[in-house]
Scaffold this active site. Sequence first.
Site, PDB file in Angstrom:
ATOM      1  N   ASP A   1       0.858  -1.185   0.000  1.00  0.00           N
ATOM      2  CA  ASP A   1       0.000   0.000   0.000  1.00  0.00           C
ATOM      3  C   ASP A   1       0.893   1.233   0.000  1.00  0.00           C
ATOM      4  O   ASP A   1       2.030   1.200   0.503  1.00  0.00           O
ATOM      5  CB  ASP A   1      -0.921   0.027   1.216  1.00  0.00           C
ATOM      6  CG  ASP A   1      -1.908   1.190   1.148  1.00  0.00           C
ATOM      7  OD1 ASP A   1      -2.684   1.252   0.175  1.00  0.00           O
ATOM      8  OD2 ASP A   1      -1.878   2.051   2.042  1.00  0.00           O
TER       9      ASP A   1
ATOM     10  N   GLU B   1       0.789   5.769   0.401  1.00  0.00           N
ATOM     11  CA  GLU B   1       0.079   7.028   0.646  1.00  0.00           C
ATOM     12  C   GLU B   1       0.752   8.088  -0.219  1.00  0.00           C
ATOM     13  O   GLU B   1       1.969   8.023  -0.457  1.00  0.00           O
ATOM     14  CB  GLU B   1       0.128   7.415   2.127  1.00  0.00           C
ATOM     15  CG  GLU B   1      -0.516   6.415   3.062  1.00  0.00           C
ATOM     16  CD  GLU B   1      -1.982   6.166   2.795  1.00  0.00           C
ATOM     17  OE1 GLU B   1      -2.648   7.074   2.243  1.00  0.00           O
ATOM     18  OE2 GLU B   1      -2.470   5.074   3.117  1.00  0.00           O
TER      19      GLU B   1
ATOM     20  N   GLU C   1      -6.281  18.208   1.498  1.00  0.00           N
ATOM     21  CA  GLU C   1      -7.120  17.026   1.269  1.00  0.00           C
ATOM     22  C   GLU C   1      -6.348  15.728   1.539  1.00  0.00           C
ATOM     23  O   GLU C   1      -6.890  14.781   2.117  1.00  0.00           O
ATOM     24  CB  GLU C   1      -7.639  17.021  -0.171  1.00  0.00           C
ATOM     25  CG  GLU C   1      -8.567  18.178  -0.514  1.00  0.00           C
ATOM     26  CD  GLU C   1      -7.801  19.440  -0.901  1.00  0.00           C
ATOM     27  OE1 GLU C   1      -6.542  19.424  -0.849  1.00  0.00           O
ATOM     28  OE2 GLU C   1      -8.450  20.440  -1.237  1.00  0.00           O
TER      29      GLU C   1
ATOM     30  N   HIS D   1      -5.611   6.582   7.124  1.00  0.00           N
ATOM     31  CA  HIS D   1      -4.914   5.661   6.245  1.00  0.00           C
ATOM     32  C   HIS D   1      -3.434   5.638   6.629  1.00  0.00           C
ATOM     33  O   HIS D   1      -2.825   6.669   6.890  1.00  0.00           O
ATOM     34  CB  HIS D   1      -5.041   6.109   4.786  1.00  0.00           C
ATOM     35  CG  HIS D   1      -6.416   5.935   4.235  1.00  0.00           C
ATOM     36  ND1 HIS D   1      -6.649   5.616   2.914  1.00  0.00           N
ATOM     37  CD2 HIS D   1      -7.633   6.033   4.818  1.00  0.00           C
ATOM     38  CE1 HIS D   1      -7.959   5.528   2.714  1.00  0.00           C
ATOM     39  NE2 HIS D   1      -8.571   5.787   3.858  1.00  0.00           N
TER      40      HIS D   1
ATOM     41  N   ASP E   1      -2.462  -0.577   6.586  1.00  0.00           N
ATOM     42  CA  ASP E   1      -3.376  -0.983   5.521  1.00  0.00           C
ATOM     43  C   ASP E   1      -2.876  -2.232   4.804  1.00  0.00           C
ATOM     44  O   ASP E   1      -3.671  -3.075   4.373  1.00  0.00           O
ATOM     45  CB  ASP E   1      -3.562   0.163   4.526  1.00  0.00           C
ATOM     46  CG  ASP E   1      -4.445   1.271   5.091  1.00  0.00           C
ATOM     47  OD1 ASP E   1      -4.865   1.158   6.254  1.00  0.00           O
ATOM     48  OD2 ASP E   1      -4.697   2.254   4.368  1.00  0.00           O
TER      49      ASP E   1
END
Length: 236
Positions: A7, A9, A52, A150, A155
């Site tokens: 995963d 980010e 965001e 997250h 994750d």
Amino acid sequence: MREIVLDTETTGLDPNGGHRIVEIGCVELHNRVPTGETFWEYINPERDMPTEAFEVHGLSEAFLADKPVFAAIAQRFVDFVGDAPIVIHNAAFDMKFLNAELKSCGFKPLPMSQAVDTVAIARSRFPGAAASLDALCKRFGIDNAKRTKHGALLDSELLAEVYLELMGGRQAGLELAADPRGSGGAGAGAVPGDKGAGPLHRDRPVRPPRPHAPSAEEEARHAAFLEKISEPIWRA
């Protein structure tokens, strides 16, 4: 079989728009069992952090300022992944970012054929149902209470559990038991604890086939029984 559950980010949604990876988390599986080996790095994106994106993962520009840039960890990442299948939730997104970062460092891109997309697997198994990581954790009873934001490693760990459930459950030995060759584990007939023994062959006595034709006495009794019935449909 070695697999890598991965995963990332990022600072946004599109590397072509200047967005970068800020965290990578990987979990190694061997024969679909976690080995405990992981790859985890925070990465300085060398740019600002949009609000965001910060609200999704909580990684600020200040926090990432002293972290290594992607070029500094690229070789270790490539070495860790190797040619193993890469299990990713929404693989197209992460692969797009990974290959943009690798290309910028002069590395070969990872082929999409190396990726295993758990979103596609989930949608195939449960058409019309929600396929987010949180939804799948709920479906399979996987505790994701720590996932307040997250995080790439957390994750990946959750996705590893989800992936094992999607592929038939965490008790992989039950599937191996159906393999008559006994390869890859304790298959049907294998000796417990003997990983390479394969199927166990037992000598059994050969029994002659049982006769199914009626004896002369049975035929006589049947004929006598038919005489007692008016127009029997069994009479030849």
